[in-house]
Write a protein that holds these residues in place. Structure first.
Motif, mmCIF file in Angstrom:
data_model
loop_
_atom_site.group_PDB
_atom_site.id
_atom_site.type_symbol
_atom_site.label_atom_id
_atom_site.label_comp_id
_atom_site.label_asym_id
_atom_site.label_seq_id
_atom_site.Cartn_x
_atom_site.Cartn_y
_atom_site.Cartn_z
ATOM 1 N N GLU A 1 -10.177 -32.306 -7.975
ATOM 2 C CA GLU A 1 -10.692 -31.634 -9.407
ATOM 3 C C GLU A 1 -12.007 -31.109 -9.076
ATOM 4 N N ALA A 2 -13.223 -31.382 -8.696
ATOM 5 C CA ALA A 2 -14.109 -30.908 -8.543
ATOM 6 C C ALA A 2 -14.266 -29.701 -7.887
ATOM 7 N N CYS A 3 -14.158 -29.697 -6.558
ATOM 8 C CA CYS A 3 -13.353 -28.472 -5.979
ATOM 9 C C CYS A 3 -12.478 -27.532 -6.968
ATOM 10 N N GLY A 4 -11.603 -27.779 -7.660
ATOM 11 C CA GLY A 4 -11.097 -27.039 -8.713
ATOM 12 C C GLY A 4 -12.423 -25.992 -9.343
ATOM 13 N N ALA A 5 -13.369 -27.283 -10.318
ATOM 14 C CA ALA A 5 -14.123 -26.184 -11.476
ATOM 15 C C ALA A 5 -15.474 -26.086 -10.539
ATOM 16 N N TRP A 6 -15.678 -26.051 -9.390
ATOM 17 C CA TRP A 6 -16.086 -25.305 -8.458
ATOM 18 C C TRP A 6 -15.410 -23.541 -8.565
ATOM 19 N N MET A 7 -14.768 -23.713 -7.939
ATOM 20 C CA MET A 7 -13.657 -22.425 -8.420
ATOM 21 C C MET A 7 -13.889 -21.702 -9.708
ATOM 22 N N ALA A 8 -13.650 -22.843 -10.449
ATOM 23 C CA ALA A 8 -13.601 -21.664 -11.602
ATOM 24 C C ALA A 8 -14.949 -20.606 -12.066
ATOM 25 N N ARG A 9 -16.196 -22.181 -11.551
ATOM 26 C CA ARG A 9 -17.437 -21.423 -11.774
ATOM 27 C C ARG A 9 -18.281 -19.632 -10.489
ATOM 28 N N ALA A 10 -17.243 -20.405 -9.726
ATOM 29 C CA ALA A 10 -18.033 -18.998 -9.160
ATOM 30 C C ALA A 10 -16.952 -18.006 -9.061
ATOM 31 N N ALA A 11 -15.947 -17.869 -9.681
ATOM 32 C CA ALA A 11 -14.645 -17.101 -10.306
ATOM 33 C C ALA A 11 -15.565 -16.036 -10.970
ATOM 34 N N ALA A 12 -15.705 -16.874 -12.197
ATOM 35 C CA ALA A 12 -16.774 -16.268 -13.340
ATOM 36 C C ALA A 12 -15.706 -15.093 -14.123
ATOM 37 N N GLY A 13 -14.739 -15.767 -14.017
ATOM 38 C CA GLY A 13 -13.516 -14.646 -14.475
ATOM 39 C C GLY A 13 -12.618 -13.670 -14.053
ATOM 40 N N ARG A 14 -13.745 -13.863 -12.540
ATOM 41 C CA ARG A 14 -12.905 -12.585 -11.821
ATOM 42 C C ARG A 14 -11.992 -12.966 -10.965
ATOM 43 N N PRO A 15 -10.805 -12.214 -11.139
ATOM 44 C CA PRO A 15 -9.675 -13.072 -10.048
ATOM 45 C C PRO A 15 -10.085 -12.462 -8.629
ATOM 46 N N ARG A 16 -11.035 -11.272 -8.245
ATOM 47 C CA ARG A 16 -10.958 -11.067 -6.787
ATOM 48 C C ARG A 16 -12.525 -12.144 -5.935
ATOM 49 N N ARG A 17 -13.366 -13.024 -7.327
ATOM 50 C CA ARG A 17 -14.025 -14.050 -6.475
ATOM 51 C C ARG A 17 -13.589 -14.981 -6.710
ATOM 52 N N LEU A 18 -12.312 -15.328 -7.658
ATOM 53 C CA LEU A 18 -11.406 -16.771 -7.469
ATOM 54 C C LEU A 18 -10.853 -16.431 -5.941
ATOM 55 N N LEU A 19 -10.557 -15.654 -5.591
ATOM 56 C CA LEU A 19 -9.615 -15.091 -4.190
ATOM 57 C C LEU A 19 -10.358 -16.018 -2.906
ATOM 58 N N ALA A 20 -12.078 -15.217 -3.309
ATOM 59 C CA ALA A 20 -12.539 -15.383 -2.277
ATOM 60 C C ALA A 20 -13.364 -17.217 -2.530
ATOM 61 N N ALA A 21 -13.235 -17.463 -3.467
ATOM 62 C CA ALA A 21 -14.008 -19.346 -3.945
ATOM 63 C C ALA A 21 -12.588 -20.023 -2.642
ATOM 64 N N VAL A 22 -10.887 -19.336 -3.434
ATOM 65 C CA VAL A 22 -9.950 -20.160 -2.958
ATOM 66 C C VAL A 22 -10.021 -20.440 -1.339
ATOM 67 N N PHE A 23 -10.662 -18.907 -0.321
ATOM 68 C CA PHE A 23 -10.682 -19.067 0.542
ATOM 69 C C PHE A 23 -11.637 -19.743 1.480
ATOM 70 N N VAL A 24 -12.643 -19.691 0.860
ATOM 71 C CA VAL A 24 -14.065 -21.058 1.462
ATOM 72 C C VAL A 24 -13.362 -22.704 1.420
ATOM 73 N N LEU A 25 -12.534 -22.467 0.375
ATOM 74 C CA LEU A 25 -12.210 -24.031 -0.023
ATOM 75 C C LEU A 25 -11.287 -24.395 0.927
ATOM 76 N N ALA A 26 -11.012 -23.553 1.074
ATOM 77 C CA ALA A 26 -8.725 -23.995 1.607
ATOM 78 C C ALA A 26 -9.250 -24.091 2.731
ATOM 79 N N SER A 27 -10.172 -22.864 3.690
ATOM 80 C CA SER A 27 -10.608 -22.581 5.359
ATOM 81 C C SER A 27 -11.469 -23.931 5.612
ATOM 82 N N ALA A 28 -12.558 -24.720 4.458
ATOM 83 C CA ALA A 28 -13.280 -25.810 4.439
ATOM 84 C C ALA A 28 -12.474 -27.250 4.662
ATOM 85 N N ILE A 29 -11.792 -26.681 3.873
ATOM 86 C CA ILE A 29 -9.920 -28.397 2.935
ATOM 87 C C ILE A 29 -9.369 -28.414 4.881
ATOM 88 N N THR A 30 -8.639 -27.504 5.661
ATOM 89 C CA THR A 30 -8.005 -27.109 5.949
ATOM 90 C C THR A 30 -8.510 -27.879 7.764
#
Length: 422
Positions: free
Chosen positions: A83-112
């Motif tokens: 849940e905290a990861c989701g909040a971090w992604m939302a803040r990092a994205a700042a409403g921009r889908p491209r930034r959200l994609l970058a945040a997903v890549f960072v988190l998914a890579s680390a978690i995997t």
């Protein structure tokens, strides 16, 4: 049983097991077909009992580790880490889908890499769905990233994937040596995927999102569960220490799961029944039964046939050939059977060949649904969110990403071997 008959029986049963794992008739778990199939090859004499015991001994620590990590990942979710990861992604994205994609890549890579690919598929994918919905972004590029990275980003550590554990055992490398050799291929593979995703999903990423969402997301941000985070870090350190003393990683994973379970149970954030459910016992039984069926196929001729195809040595062409063969086989018979078959054949050529096979069985499955069990599981999660996955779209994306990602990752592996030695 004579060899031709044993070969035909074991091969037919392997096909049945894999098809049922993909289709899951009547909603049955994978083990419902795999366990009887293993019993048939044993009863028919297609595999000696000595080889059954040998396979069970080889897979036992791997299955135990998988169980411990599944529990650890579930406990992290109960503590609120995802849940905290989701909040971090939302803040990092700042409403921009491209930034959200970058945040997903960072988190998914680390978690995997740290909690294994199952955590990314089962626990992160629903969070990514929810985060994209909060931002008003199209979910498709972000959830597709979870699928691809659950395979591609599992290259880094021996504990990131079931296939890694099998290859790690045969490679003769230490935990840190394995990670040192794979860090460059890992980074190159993730970077290549990211570039391709930015281009392939440009229309989705450029779509407008509602204004005002980022501020709302920041206001609702939960606290980071530090105890869970520290436990994961200590568990990761435990893998390194255990490897240095020749101890199986299952014990470090079990210790981490027990520590976090004690806290979570005490705070009543989970129950013993829920923890037992997170073990996924039917899936663990499936892995063991599949190993027995694959061993029967190998014993009855497949090893000889593939042995002539596996390149010898650790030159760049040999590594490319081994990775390509592994990728093709992973998409034909799934990546877990592929690694069970190919790793023993590649091991005599050295750790470089084993790691090249691992690149093939981890990156290659992004080409088709059936390439890895993680992709099949991801597809079921999407269906639970009323999202359909078009086969042609998934395959088209795979045809673009897999050849480029695999080729560049193999070149990076060859470079690591030249710099660090095998």
């Amino acid at each position: 049983m004579n060899t031709p008959l044993a070969e035909a029986l074991s091969a037919a049963l392997l096909v049945v097991v894999l098809v049922c794992a993909v289709v899951r008739p009547f909603g049955l778990p994978e083990a419902a077909v795999a366990v009887p199939a293993a019993a048939v090859v044993i009863a028919a004499g297609a595999i000696p009992l000595a080889h059954v015991r040998e396979e069970a001994a080889r897979l036992g620590p791997v299955i135990g580790f998988l169980a411990a990590v599944l529990v650890l990942a579930r406990l992290c979710a109960d503590e609120g880490l995802f849940e905290a990861c989701g909040a971090w992604m939302a803040r990092a994205a700042a409403g921009r889908p491209r930034r959200l994609l970058a945040a997903v890549f960072v988190l998914a890579s680390a978690i995997t890499a740290v909690l294994s690919l199952d955590a990314t598929v089962v626990l992160l994918t629903p969070v990514v769905f929810a985060t994209a919905a909060r931002l008003g972004a199209r979910a498709r590029p972000h959830v597709y990233a979870c699928a691809h990275l659950s395979n591609t980003a599992s290259l880094l550590l021996p504990v990131s994937n079931l296939t890694n554990l099998l290859a790690f055992t045969a490679s003769g490398l230490s935990f840190t040596r394995f990670a040192a050799l794979m860090v460059l291929p890992w980074l190159v593979a993730i970077g290549t995927e990211y570039v391709v995703f930015r281009r392939c999903f440009a229309a989705d990423l450029d779509a407008e999102t509602p204004a005002g969402t980022p501020a709302e997301s920041a206001a609702e941000a939960p606290d980071v569960p530090m105890f869970a985070l520290v436990t994961v870090v200590c568990t990761l350190a435990g893998f390194v220490v255990a490897s240095a003393f020749g101890i199986e990683p299952v014990w470090a994973a079990t210790a981490g799961a027990l520590v976090l379970a004690a806290r979570t149970l005490t705070r009543r954030r989970t129950t013993v029944r829920a923890l037992l459910g997170s073990l996924s016992l039917p899936f663990l039984a499936f892995v063991l039964a599949l190993g027995v069926v694959v061993r029967a196929v190998v014993d009855n001729g497949l090893a000889d046939a593939l042995g002539r195809l596996v390149p010898d040595g650790s030159s760049l062409p040999a590594l490319l050939g081994a990775a390509a063969l592994a990728a093709v086989l992973a998409n034909v018979i799934n990546n877990l059977p592929a690694v069970l078959v190919l790793v023993p054949l590649a091991a005599p050529a050295g750790s470089g060949a084993v790691l090249a096979v691992l690149l093939g069985v981890n990156i290659g499955p992004n080409l088709t649904y059936a390439g890895s069990l993680a992709t099949l599981l991801w597809r079921r999660i999407l269906h639970a969110h009323d999202t359909d996955v078009a086969l042609k779209d998934f395959t088209r994306l795979g045809l673009i990403t897999v050849p480029a990602t695999l080729s560049l990752a193999v070149v990076a592996l060859w470079g690591s071997l030249q710099l660090l030695g095998g």
